[in-house]
Design a protein around this motif. Structure first.
Motif, short mmCIF file in Angstrom:
data_model
loop_
_atom_site.label_atom_id
_atom_site.label_comp_id
_atom_site.label_asym_id
_atom_site.label_seq_id
_atom_site.Cartn_x
_atom_site.Cartn_y
_atom_site.Cartn_z
N ALA A 61 4.42 -5.47 13.07
CA ALA A 61 4.75 -6.69 12.31
C ALA A 61 4.87 -6.38 10.83
O ALA A 61 4.22 -5.48 10.31
N PHE A 62 5.71 -7.15 10.15
CA PHE A 62 5.88 -6.99 8.71
C PHE A 62 6.09 -8.38 8.09
O PHE A 62 6.97 -9.12 8.54
N ARG A 79 -5.54 -10.94 17.33
CA ARG A 79 -6.80 -10.49 17.92
C ARG A 79 -7.20 -9.10 17.47
O ARG A 79 -8.22 -8.59 17.91
N PHE A 80 -6.37 -8.48 16.65
CA PHE A 80 -6.62 -7.08 16.33
C PHE A 80 -7.00 -6.89 14.87
O PHE A 80 -6.98 -5.77 14.37
N ASP A 81 -7.36 -8.00 14.19
CA ASP A 81 -7.75 -7.92 12.78
C ASP A 81 -6.69 -7.21 11.96
O ASP A 81 -7.01 -6.43 11.08
N ASP A 90 -1.70 -5.08 8.26
CA ASP A 90 -2.24 -3.72 8.27
C ASP A 90 -1.56 -2.98 9.42
O ASP A 90 -1.91 -3.20 10.59
N PRO A 91 -0.61 -2.09 9.11
CA PRO A 91 0.17 -1.47 10.19
C PRO A 91 -0.68 -0.60 11.10
O PRO A 91 -0.31 -0.36 12.24
N ILE A 92 -1.83 -0.15 10.58
CA ILE A 92 -2.66 0.71 11.41
C ILE A 92 -3.34 -0.08 12.52
O ILE A 92 -3.49 0.38 13.63
N SER A 93 -3.74 -1.32 12.23
CA SER A 93 -4.41 -2.12 13.25
C SER A 93 -3.44 -2.88 14.13
O SER A 93 -3.79 -3.28 15.24
N LEU C 205 -6.07 6.12 5.13
CA LEU C 205 -7.05 5.03 5.19
C LEU C 205 -7.76 4.83 3.86
O LEU C 205 -8.49 3.87 3.68
N GLY C 206 -7.58 5.78 2.94
CA GLY C 206 -8.15 5.62 1.61
C GLY C 206 -9.66 5.76 1.54
O GLY C 206 -10.33 5.10 0.74
N ILE C 207 -10.23 6.63 2.38
CA ILE C 207 -11.69 6.81 2.38
C ILE C 207 -12.04 8.15 1.76
O ILE C 207 -11.35 9.15 1.99
#
Lengths: 289, 123, 282
Positions: A61-62, A79-81, A90-93, C205-207
């Motif tokens: 999503a964007f 549901r994935f925060d 947040d493209p990672i989640s 992730l910027g950590i």
């Protein structure tokens, strides 16, 4: 044509070194590196890339901020925060389900196609290698692994090869399941430690769950002979053949540093044991025709 | 009636492909007038659920029977729900398969022949 | 502070570092997030006090309310819901539990049921609090179980997370929102190759992070050169030792058998505190 996968449950037991050795010993084969998020087999095989393809695993999503009115419906349904307080994604989640995009009253969320990674067909001194690189922080659902498997099988059939040798990944989740699916034999590499045995038990349960024939190799066995004995008993209990026990030898590290398979590096005990193991595999699998 | 045969190529001389979900083509053959057309299988590189998607596509084409090598559990469910008859275990050329089908040499398959993920790298 | 221990390559010593660091500090909580192959419990030997199943939601269709309109299939991107002959077929193993089909069904014919995918166990040994997760055999996805483990984070303690190997979604889920990542590597071409991938992940992730080189005398100098060139602090070096390998193989902890290592791990913690907020690392 027979397909063999090398897995372990636990990481660092020696899968890639052993896969490299089989690559050197087997005749008429295709290699497949299915450890797509930490691929290492190419470091031993020195591949010349002949084909390079982009792999797309889905969508992400964007948010088009200029259309967003901040109603927050997206954050309620996700549901994935994956949706931040400022309604950017947040493209990672993000798992690409599209729920947010469907509920957004302003149509402000677009589902964009991912470029999740790349896969390659290469030539090596031992034959063709199919390998891949999953993009950083991408989802490793096994799709890319399945693609690598499929391409390797197609090449083997096209060229009438006898073997597909698959370097698997650690763990028991979908990348591993995708790499063992439909193979003729899964070779589990176990190290003589409590952790190693514990993890091997779990991965063997997975092979049994999917009805995949399984065999064991005990690597670095002399680091703990008591544990090695425990592993041999466990294998016997589970009716699993132990193909062989490989001694610990620093020469293996040296061979990796030089980018060679252990078979090419030396005719030491490790190499000899691997030759015997490969002969056993050939006999076993060619018998079940 | 329309019959779909999983095929490795777009002609009647092509060999029957053993995989329902991931074969490259379907040959859709009409038993009434003997005509046929080759349809590319768009699910062949689908991520998950190739068999499901393929089953849907076949059902949308108003096919009444499928002739193939093997059918996995997901595809089997979809085809059965669509009341499409399944004939598995076919080999040889598509033309041979059609002839055998017309001669009533194939028996209907009662259940999936292979576990899931069959088409991804098995013999 | 929450410290995660990751690596890229498997078998470099994540669990060894996580366990021995936890045993060298006080007021500690250790979370084993390698839910596919959890091993920390072998060394910590906790007494488990509770065990909870982890569930993911899967849709279930009430065929009486369903009219076969197909809206559920339209909204599902995973091929987990299919409508054939006006009947809904569900494929739970493909389902990601997003809830879309349930929400969009115009007849409210879809409900969600719980499917068990793993288990969380909580316990302790002496001062060390312990939580781990186990993915059930045959289940595909570990992130939901990892998230369930992390729900038990106790911020009042020093929290150490043992992450899975690799660089993809299970690792991300484990190390996300932690304060510092220790990347454990070995000085071999495999180790370096996978370390560079892991570094990219942590940077994305910027950590803040640092590296520990395990079996530091078995390999070549390229890993040291890489860390120097990339300005990555090397927090600790552990040479290969058959004694340590043997201790590990029996499920014992280094700091218990070789107490001089306790001080080394306490030093490690101090170095992490110093490096935690360094801008040069992020």
């Amino acid at each position: 044509m027979k397909q063999i996968v090398i897995i372990s449950g636990k990481g660092g037991t020696g899968k890639t070194v052993i896969a490299g050795a089989f690559a050197a010993l087997a005749k008429d084969k295709v290699m497949a590196d299915c450890d797509v998020d930490a691929a290492d087999l190419h470091l031993l095989l020195d591949p010349e890339i002949k084909q390079s393809h982009i792999f797309s695993s889905g969508v992400t999503a964007f948010t088009h901020k200029e259309l967003c009115e901040g109603c927050g419906a997206c954050r309620i349904v996700c549901r994935f925060d994956a949706i931040r307080e400022d309604f950017t994604i947040d493209p990672i989640s993000c798992e690409g389900c599209g729920f947010c995009s469907l509920v957004c009253p302003q149509n402000a969320i677009e589902m964009k196609i991912n470029t999740s990674g790349k896969w390659f067909v290469s030539d090596t001194r031992f034959g063709p290698l199919v390998h891949a690189r999953l993009g950083i922080a991408e989802e490793n659902s096994g799709k890319l692994v399945s693609l690598v498997r499929q391409k390797a099988k197609e090449i083997a059939e096209e060229k009438n090869y006898r073997w597909v040798i698959i370097d698997g990944s650690p763990g028991i989740g979908c990348p591993v399941i995708a790499s063992i699916s439909g193979v003729d034999c899964a070779v589990v590499v176990v190290e003589p430690t409590l952790s190693g045995l514990h993890d091997a038990e779990r991965v063997v349960d997975v092979t049994r769950h999917f009805n995949i024939p399984v065999k064991v190799i005990i690597n670095k066995y002399d680091l703990n002979c008591d544990m090695t004995e425990k592993i041999e008993c466990w294998s016997k209990d589970k009716n699993i053949q132990v193909l062989g026990k490989i001694i610990f030898d620093e020469a293996v590290v040296k061979s990796v540093v030089e980018g060679k398979t252990i078979i090419e590096y030396s005719n030491n005990q490790v190499a000899k044991t691997l030759r015997t193991i490969w002969r056993l595999i050939e006999e076993e699998l060619e018998r079940t025709n | 009636m329309k019959v779909a045969i999983t095929s490795s190529g777009p002609t009647l001389q092509s060999n029957v492909d053993p995989r329902f979900g991931r074969c490259p083509y379907y040959i859709i053959y009409d038993t009434e007038d003997g005509s046929f057309k080759a349809v590319e299988n768009k699910s062949s590189l689908a991520a998950g659920g190739a068999g499901i998607q393929a089953g849907q596509n076949i059902s949308d084409m108003k096919v009444e029977a499928v002739i193939t090598g093997n059918v996995g559990p997901n595809a089997f469910r979809v085809l059965s729900a669509a009341s499409i008859k399944i004939y598995s275990g076919a080999t040889g050329s598509v033309k041979d398969a059609i002839d055998k089908f017309k001669n009533g040499e194939y028996k209907e398959t009662a259940g999936p022949d292979v576990e899931s993920h069959f088409g991804m790298g098995r013999k | 502070m929450i410290i995660s221990v990751a690596s890229g390559k498997g078998g470099t010593g994540k669990t060894t570092i996580a366990v021995n660091l936890a045993l060298s500090l006080s007021d500690v909580q250790l979370l084993d997030c390698d839910v596919e192959e959890p091993n920390c419990h072998i060394f910590i030997k906790p007494v488990f006090k509770s065990r909870n199943a982890v569930f993911i939601p899967v849709p279930v269709v009430n065929q009486n309310k369903c009219d076969g309109c197909g809206r559920c299939q339209e909204v599902c991107v995973y091929n987990a819901v299919v409508v054939v002959n006006k009947k809904v077929l569900l494929f739970p193993e493909l389902c990601h539990g997003c809830g879309s089909c349930t929400y969009f069904c115009p007849h409210k014919a879809i409900e969600e049921e719980k499917k068990e995918i793993g288990v969380i166990e909580i316990g302790k040994n002496g001062e060390t609090q312990f939580v781990h997760g186990k993915l059930n055999i045959g289940m595909m996805m570990s992130p939901p179980v990892i998230r369930a483990v992390k729900k038990h984070i106790n911020r009042k303690k020093t929290v150490i997370i043992d992450a899975p190997p690799g660089t993809s979604c299970p690792v991300i889920t484990a190390i996300k929102d932690t304060d510092f990542v220790i990347l454990v590597t070995e000085p071999t071409p495999f180790g370096l190759n996978d370390l560079s991938l892991a570094v990219e992940v942590v940077r994305k992730l910027g950590i803040s992070f640092g590296v520990i080189i395990n079996r530091s005398d078995l390999g070549n100098k390229k890993t040291d050169e890489y860390c120097a060139a990339e300005n990555i602090p090397v927090l600790m070096r552990i040479p290969f030792s058959k004694k340590i390998a043997e201790i590990y193989s029996r499920g014992d902890s280094i700091v218990k058998v070789l107490p001089e290592y306790r001080e080394k791990f306490q030093e490690l913690y101090k170095k992490i505190e110093q490096n935690k907020n360094q801008p040069g690392i992020k």
